[in-house]
Scaffold this motif. Structure first.
Motif, PDB file in Angstrom:
ATOM      1  N   SER A  90       2.236  17.724  19.406  1.00 58.93           N
ATOM      2  CA  SER A  90       3.136  17.662  19.262  1.00 58.93           C
ATOM      3  C   SER A  90       3.580  19.216  18.436  1.00 58.93           C
ATOM      4  CB  SER A  90       4.545  16.588  19.827  1.00 58.93           C
ATOM      5  OG  SER A  90       3.966  15.925  20.016  1.00 58.93           O
ATOM      6  N   LYS A  91       3.085  19.794  18.073  1.00 59.27           N
ATOM      7  CA  LYS A  91       2.795  20.949  17.290  1.00 59.27           C
ATOM      8  C   LYS A  91       4.342  20.487  16.032  1.00 59.27           C
ATOM      9  CE  LYS A  91       1.095  23.412  20.114  1.00 59.27           C
ATOM     10  NZ  LYS A  91      -0.339  23.572  20.254  1.00 59.27           N
ATOM     11  N   ILE A  92       3.538  19.622  15.169  1.00 63.75           N
ATOM     12  CA  ILE A  92       4.278  18.617  14.508  1.00 63.75           C
ATOM     13  C   ILE A  92       3.419  18.846  13.027  1.00 63.75           C
ATOM     14  CG2 ILE A  92       5.807  16.985  13.044  1.00 63.75           C
ATOM     15  CD1 ILE A  92       7.388  18.118  15.401  1.00 63.75           C
ATOM     16  N   ASP A  93       3.859  20.096  11.623  1.00 59.45           N
ATOM     17  CA  ASP A  93       2.914  19.494  10.284  1.00 59.45           C
ATOM     18  C   ASP A  93       3.420  18.609   9.325  1.00 59.45           C
ATOM     19  OD1 ASP A  93       1.591  20.763   8.749  1.00 59.45           O
ATOM     20  OD2 ASP A  93       2.803  21.557   7.737  1.00 59.45           O
ATOM     21  N   VAL A  94       2.217  17.681  10.455  1.00 59.84           N
ATOM     22  CA  VAL A  94       2.571  16.474   9.697  1.00 59.84           C
ATOM     23  C   VAL A  94       1.472  16.707   7.875  1.00 59.84           C
ATOM     24  CG1 VAL A  94       1.845  14.080   8.821  1.00 59.84           C
ATOM     25  CG2 VAL A  94       2.368  14.923  11.678  1.00 59.84           C
ATOM     26  N   GLU A  95       2.427  16.585   6.837  1.00 57.41           N
ATOM     27  CA  GLU A  95       2.471  16.202   5.416  1.00 57.41           C
ATOM     28  C   GLU A  95       0.977  15.550   5.184  1.00 57.41           C
ATOM     29  OE1 GLU A  95       4.630  18.470   2.728  1.00 57.41           O
ATOM     30  OE2 GLU A  95       5.516  19.166   4.323  1.00 57.41           O
ATOM     31  N   SER A  96       1.711  13.986   5.417  1.00 57.64           N
ATOM     32  CA  SER A  96       1.132  12.938   5.223  1.00 57.64           C
ATOM     33  C   SER A  96       1.426  11.467   6.351  1.00 57.64           C
ATOM     34  CB  SER A  96       1.195  12.659   3.457  1.00 57.64           C
ATOM     35  OG  SER A  96       2.497  12.016   3.359  1.00 57.64           O
ATOM     36  N   ILE A  97       0.944  10.175   6.568  1.00 63.21           N
ATOM     37  CA  ILE A  97       0.481   9.891   7.072  1.00 63.21           C
ATOM     38  C   ILE A  97       0.379   7.902   6.699  1.00 63.21           C
ATOM     39  CG2 ILE A  97      -0.402  10.477   8.686  1.00 63.21           C
ATOM     40  CD1 ILE A  97       1.815   8.004  10.645  1.00 63.21           C
ATOM     41  N   SER A  98       1.406   7.875   6.138  1.00 56.62           N
ATOM     42  CA  SER A  98       0.739   6.604   5.325  1.00 56.62           C
ATOM     43  C   SER A  98       0.799   5.451   5.466  1.00 56.62           C
ATOM     44  CB  SER A  98       0.893   6.510   3.515  1.00 56.62           C
ATOM     45  OG  SER A  98       2.471   6.996   2.743  1.00 56.62           O
ATOM     46  N   LEU A  99       0.100   4.048   5.173  1.00 57.52           N
ATOM     47  CA  LEU A  99       1.208   2.764   5.416  1.00 57.52           C
ATOM     48  C   LEU A  99       0.697   2.487   3.490  1.00 57.52           C
ATOM     49  CD1 LEU A  99       1.600   0.370   7.354  1.00 57.52           C
ATOM     50  CD2 LEU A  99      -1.048  -0.399   6.298  1.00 57.52           C
ATOM     51  N   GLU A 100       2.656   1.969   3.549  1.00 58.26           N
ATOM     52  CA  GLU A 100       2.932   1.630   1.850  1.00 58.26           C
ATOM     53  C   GLU A 100       3.119   0.053   2.106  1.00 58.26           C
ATOM     54  OE1 GLU A 100       3.062   3.668  -0.501  1.00 58.26           O
ATOM     55  OE2 GLU A 100       1.699   5.566   1.077  1.00 58.26           O
ATOM     56  N   GLU A 101       3.935  -0.882   1.036  1.00 59.55           N
ATOM     57  CA  GLU A 101       4.385  -2.137   0.344  1.00 59.55           C
ATOM     58  C   GLU A 101       5.106  -1.805  -0.596  1.00 59.55           C
ATOM     59  OE1 GLU A 101       3.441  -6.147   0.375  1.00 59.55           O
ATOM     60  OE2 GLU A 101       1.691  -4.645   0.363  1.00 59.55           O
ATOM     61  N   THR A 102       6.268  -2.281  -0.592  1.00 58.65           N
ATOM     62  CA  THR A 102       7.275  -2.207  -1.370  1.00 58.65           C
ATOM     63  C   THR A 102       7.573  -4.016  -1.850  1.00 58.65           C
ATOM     64  OG1 THR A 102       8.259  -0.345  -1.026  1.00 58.65           O
ATOM     65  CG2 THR A 102       9.550  -1.545  -2.782  1.00 58.65           C
ATOM     66  N   SER A 103       7.547  -4.475  -3.051  1.00 53.38           N
ATOM     67  CA  SER A 103       7.616  -5.970  -3.429  1.00 53.38           C
ATOM     68  C   SER A 103       8.967  -5.739  -3.892  1.00 53.38           C
ATOM     69  CB  SER A 103       7.495  -5.774  -4.659  1.00 53.38           C
ATOM     70  OG  SER A 103       7.494  -5.364  -5.408  1.00 53.38           O
ATOM     71  N   PHE A 104       9.880  -6.957  -3.325  1.00 53.02           N
ATOM     72  CA  PHE A 104      11.518  -7.309  -4.220  1.00 53.02           C
ATOM     73  C   PHE A 104      10.763  -7.160  -5.607  1.00 53.02           C
ATOM     74  CE2 PHE A 104      14.677 -10.556  -4.556  1.00 53.02           C
ATOM     75  CZ  PHE A 104      15.912  -9.513  -4.861  1.00 53.02           C
ATOM     76  N   GLU A 105      10.015  -6.819  -6.367  1.00 53.22           N
ATOM     77  CA  GLU A 105       9.861  -6.087  -8.052  1.00 53.22           C
ATOM     78  C   GLU A 105      10.391  -5.241  -7.499  1.00 53.22           C
ATOM     79  OE1 GLU A 105       6.773  -8.012  -9.728  1.00 53.22           O
ATOM     80  OE2 GLU A 105       7.884 -10.203 -10.293  1.00 53.22           O
ATOM     81  N   ASP A 106       9.467  -3.912  -7.394  1.00 45.55           N
ATOM     82  CA  ASP A 106       9.488  -2.790  -6.651  1.00 45.55           C
ATOM     83  C   ASP A 106      10.206  -2.679  -6.174  1.00 45.55           C
ATOM     84  OD1 ASP A 106       6.565  -2.648  -7.524  1.00 45.55           O
ATOM     85  OD2 ASP A 106       6.600  -2.799  -5.291  1.00 45.55           O
ATOM     86  N   TYR A 107      11.605  -2.741  -5.268  1.00 46.94           N
ATOM     87  CA  TYR A 107      12.988  -2.538  -4.834  1.00 46.94           C
ATOM     88  C   TYR A 107      13.987  -2.679  -6.135  1.00 46.94           C
ATOM     89  CZ  TYR A 107      17.150  -2.864  -2.006  1.00 46.94           C
ATOM     90  OH  TYR A 107      18.489  -2.609  -1.795  1.00 46.94           O
TER      91      TYR A 107
END
Length: 304
Positions: A276-293
């Motif tokens: 669709s002509k969108i310049d995607v710089e990155s696409i990633s699967l991330e995870e945040t723990s309660f401790e990170d939050y």
């Protein structure tokens, strides 16, 4: 029935010029399990002592069941607590310790003690002397002591501190039963954040005597766990393309698109945007723990 069983308004506790608790506005809903999170010295125990009627406030107010209360108010009889180490008689057994507490509350029904022993899983060791109890058994007996008279609110300060994994699971299951079966609202503090996330329905983060934020378990799930993060300069256009192709609950946050679902469709999503002509710089699967939050919230607070 009050929707809010406990509220504070600018609640403050000072020791000389030091503010251990600084203008806290806290709300605990009926039949919830409220998890209070904070580092050592954050003010958790000081706050809980005031909420249990064990310590005077300096300024501000506390409401229990819709009524403003002072330390001498009878409403505090409806608040059970286990703050710091449970006060137990080591040469007496579990039943005898509970009986002494019952006498203080003018409760003469022996079945009351038996029921509470069963709730905390100590019915089979009720004749055992406390000096021979393990740490986990002492913690469960401390909770039993706090349950005498079946209070409407239970305040527990670090009840799983120092316990082994089995003891932690036992306490967790006990608290869930107390909350669900007996409709007792619980305020609990803990350093073990991931464990707290398994039992609490609502949370508050306290740092340096201030309540930084309050949020629900649903809010926690939105901010933690797995998510797809898409970084692109065309946020609005990319979001519209995803929406038009059936992707739901799209979040635009901090110059990125976040999806809390579709984890197995990253390649499909990437191809859709690129085609669709969108310049995607990155696409990633991330995870945040309660401790990170939690650490992120603390960092944001210190940056102000």
């Amino acid at each position: 029935m009050y929707e809010k069983v406990l509220e504070t308004n600018n609640l403050t506790k000072e020791f000389g010029k030091f503010k251990a608790v600084d203008s806290i506005n806290l709300t605990i809903k009926n039949n919830s399990i409220y998890g209070l999170v904070g580092e050592n010295g954050a003010g958790k125990s000081t706050l809980m002592r005031m909420l249990a009627g064990l310590s005077n406030k300096t300024t501000g107010s506390i409401k229990l069941f819709g009524n403003e209360v002072q330390r001498s108010s009878k409403e505090f009889r409806k608040v059970g607590n286990l703050i710091e180490s449970p006060a137990l008689y080591p040469n007496l057994n579990a039943y005898e310790n509970l009986k002494i507490k019952c006498l203080a509350y003018d409760i003469k029904d022996s079945n009351h003690i038996e029921e509470i022993l069963q709730i905390v899983g100590l019915e089979d060791v009720k004749a055992k002397k406390i000096k021979n109890f393990s740490l986990g058994m002492k913690q469960r007996l401390g909770i039993a002591m706090a349950l005498i008279g079946f209070p409407k609110i239970l305040i527990l300060d670090e009840p799983i501190n120092g316990l082994d994994p089995r003891g932690i699971v036992d306490i967790r299951n006990t608290l869930k039963e107390i909350n669900h079966k007996y409709n007792i609202t619980i305020l609990i503090s803990s350093h073990i954040l991931e464990e707290l996330s398994k039992v609490a329905t609502d949370f508050g983060i306290i740092s340096k005597g201030k309540l930084i934020t309050e949020f629900s378990k649903e809010d926690l799930h939105k901010n933690c766990g797995l998510r797809i993060e898409i970084i692109t300069r065309n946020l609005k256009e990319a979001s519209n393309i995803l929406t038009n192709n059936g992707y739901k609950n799209i979040i635009i946050d901090n110059k990125k698109i976040i999806l809390n679902d579709y984890f197995d469709k990253r390649n499909i999503i990437n191809n859709l945007l690129v085609n669709s002509k969108i310049d995607v710089e990155s696409i990633s699967l991330e995870e945040t723990s309660f401790e990170d939050y939690y650490m992120e919230m603390i960092k944001n607070e210190k940056s102000y």
